[in-house]
Every structure is written in C-alpha cells, then in structure tokens.
Design an enzyme around this catalytic site. Structure first.
Site, mmCIF file in Angstrom:
data_model
loop_
_atom_site.group_PDB
_atom_site.id
_atom_site.type_symbol
_atom_site.label_atom_id
_atom_site.label_comp_id
_atom_site.label_asym_id
_atom_site.label_seq_id
_atom_site.Cartn_x
_atom_site.Cartn_y
_atom_site.Cartn_z
ATOM 1 N N ASP A 181 10.339 34.662 -3.107
ATOM 2 C CA ASP A 181 11.644 34.145 -2.686
ATOM 3 C C ASP A 181 11.391 32.785 -2.043
ATOM 4 O OD1 ASP A 181 14.213 33.634 -1.929
ATOM 5 O OD2 ASP A 181 14.446 35.406 -0.656
ATOM 6 N N ASN A 186 12.684 29.831 3.645
ATOM 7 C CA ASN A 186 11.549 30.722 3.877
ATOM 8 C C ASN A 186 10.236 29.993 4.126
ATOM 9 O OD1 ASN A 186 13.123 33.013 3.739
ATOM 10 N ND2 ASN A 186 12.937 33.158 1.515
ATOM 11 N N ASP A 199 9.588 36.072 4.906
ATOM 12 C CA ASP A 199 10.399 36.786 3.912
ATOM 13 C C ASP A 199 9.610 37.020 2.625
ATOM 14 O OD1 ASP A 199 12.551 38.158 3.009
ATOM 15 O OD2 ASP A 199 13.856 36.440 2.700
#
Length: 254
Positions: A181, A186, A199
């Site tokens: 992701d 992130n 994450d």
C-alpha cells in the site's frame, strides 16, 4: 485506499469519532487523539508517549503485526508493542517513527522522500527470504466483477471485457518485497527525507511496479498533477506505462 471511496474517505477524521473500548483501555486514562480513519471503519489514534494504536472492526491486525516484526529486521518500520482482539475488533499498538506523514510536508520534499524511501525499502527487504506474498495470482483470487456498477472507473479507459483480458495477462517483472500500500501517506518523512514506512498489512513479494504504480498514482490524489515523474526520478527508474496501467487496474479491482 484502493477505490474512489477510499480516496474520498481515508484521511484525518473531520469530526468526532467514538473511541473503541479497547483503545480507551490502552490509553490508560489519557486522551487518545484520532489521526486517521480509513474507508472500512479502521481508526488510528496517537497515544501520549509517542505510540500509536490502530483499531479495526473487520481486519485481523495480527497479519500486519507479523509483517512488521519480519520487516523490522531489515528496514525502518514501527516496532510492535502490543496486538490483540476482542468481539468488537482487532488492535495493534506500535512505537512512533521520527517524522510526520508525507502529505504533511511540501510536495517537492514529500514526493522525493516517497520515491527514495520506496527504493530503499525494495533494496533492503530480501525477497528470497520473505514468507509473505502479494503476487498477482494471490490478488486475483479477490477480483471484483468489473461489470458491477461503479466498480470500473472511467479513467482506466477500458471496458469490463478489456479489463478481464488485461488482468489475465500479467507483465513480467523483477520480484521485490512490496510494501503493498505504497500510497504517499504511508511514508514517514522528516526534514531530511524518509524515516520509515507504516501500514504494511499487505507486505509481500511481487513486481516492483505493483508498488510504483500506486505510489505515483497517489501523488495525484494527495498533491495534484505533475508529481509522478519526480517520484520515479527519486526512485531511479524510467516510466513504464504498460505496467503502470496493469497494476492500477489490479489495485482498483482487487
């Protein structure tokens, strides 16, 4: 953040959010500060003392804890402090990394840090030793029907039949351990550059372009047009329109 709804809803909470009982317990009498809410009801709170707690009513965060523990042997990710679950949801408590979310920085600095940080992540994590997979075949198991109303967005420029045909023929690519992701929020960034990644619940082996396609796309969502090329420059790779199209389509439909 894999859909139009995700880009609309994931972000800092804009109103009061209820604090789950598990988060209140973990806060131990202090006041947890909500800092993120995702599109499926997951919440992240900052706890006094430089720790964060993620809470989800639907996702087993033990999966992410396992990946963080493995990746932390090789690169900068949050240290797992506690993980658990009850009948209401799952939680994960981690130590804070130095710096702030990339989207809290000026675009030029943030985009360079995201690109350089993603390259460093891919180089640091040993694909041959990785016990987790984010390969196309595993992801296609969760393929949504592109004929579903609203599922296949116009910007992809393909029909549902074309989408199925494209996804059935994945491109060759160099295997790395993907973030899973790699959206700009992130990457954690300070005034010098990237300091770590968060994450990592989908971390696993895959084509590096599975991350790059999403990382570049997220610059449009978070900073506006014109930042995709600078991210690729910071990573150190030339654009690849075919792989980018494939992995953005896969992202949206899985």
């Amino acid at each position: 953040m894999s859909s139009e709804a995700a880009r609309d809803l994931a972000g800092a909470p804009r109103d009061d959010v209820p604090v789950p009982a598990a988060v209140r317990r973990l806060a131990a009498g202090t006041v947890p500060r909500p800092v993120w809410r995702n599109e499926i009801g997951g919440l992240t709170y900052e706890l006094p003392g430089r720790a964060y707690v993620k809470w989800s009513p639907t996702v087993d965060l033990a999966v992410e804890a396992e990946r963080l523990t493995w990746a932390g042997r090789f690169t900068a990710v949050p240290r797992v402090l506690e993980q658990g679950a009850d009948e209401d949801g799952s939680w994960l408590v981690t130590a804070a990394l130095p710096g702030r979310n990339a989207i809290e920085h000026p675009p030029a600095h943030a985009v360079h840090a995201v690109g350089a940080g993603l390259r460093a992540l891919h180089e640091a994590l040993p694909a041959a030793e990785c016990p987790f997979s984010w390969e196309v075949a595993d992801r296609l198991v969760h393929l949504h029907d592109p004929d579903e109303p609203g599922r296949l967005r116009v910007e992809h420029g393909v029909t549902p039949a074309e989408a199925r045909r494209i996804l059935a023929d994945p491109p060759d690519g160099e295997r790395v351990v993907c973030h899973g992701d790699a959206c700009a929020p992130n990457t954690i960034v300070d005034e010098h550059g990237w300091t770590g990644h968060v994450d990592l619940g989908a971390l696993g082996t895959g084509d590096r372009w599975a991350d790059l396609a999403v990382a570049t796309w997220s610059t449009v969502w978070n900073f506006g047009p014109g930042w995709e090329a600078p991210l690729l420059d910071a990573y150190g790779i030339a654009p690849d329109p075919d792989r980018t199209r494939y992995y953005r389509l896969l992202w949206d439909l899985t």
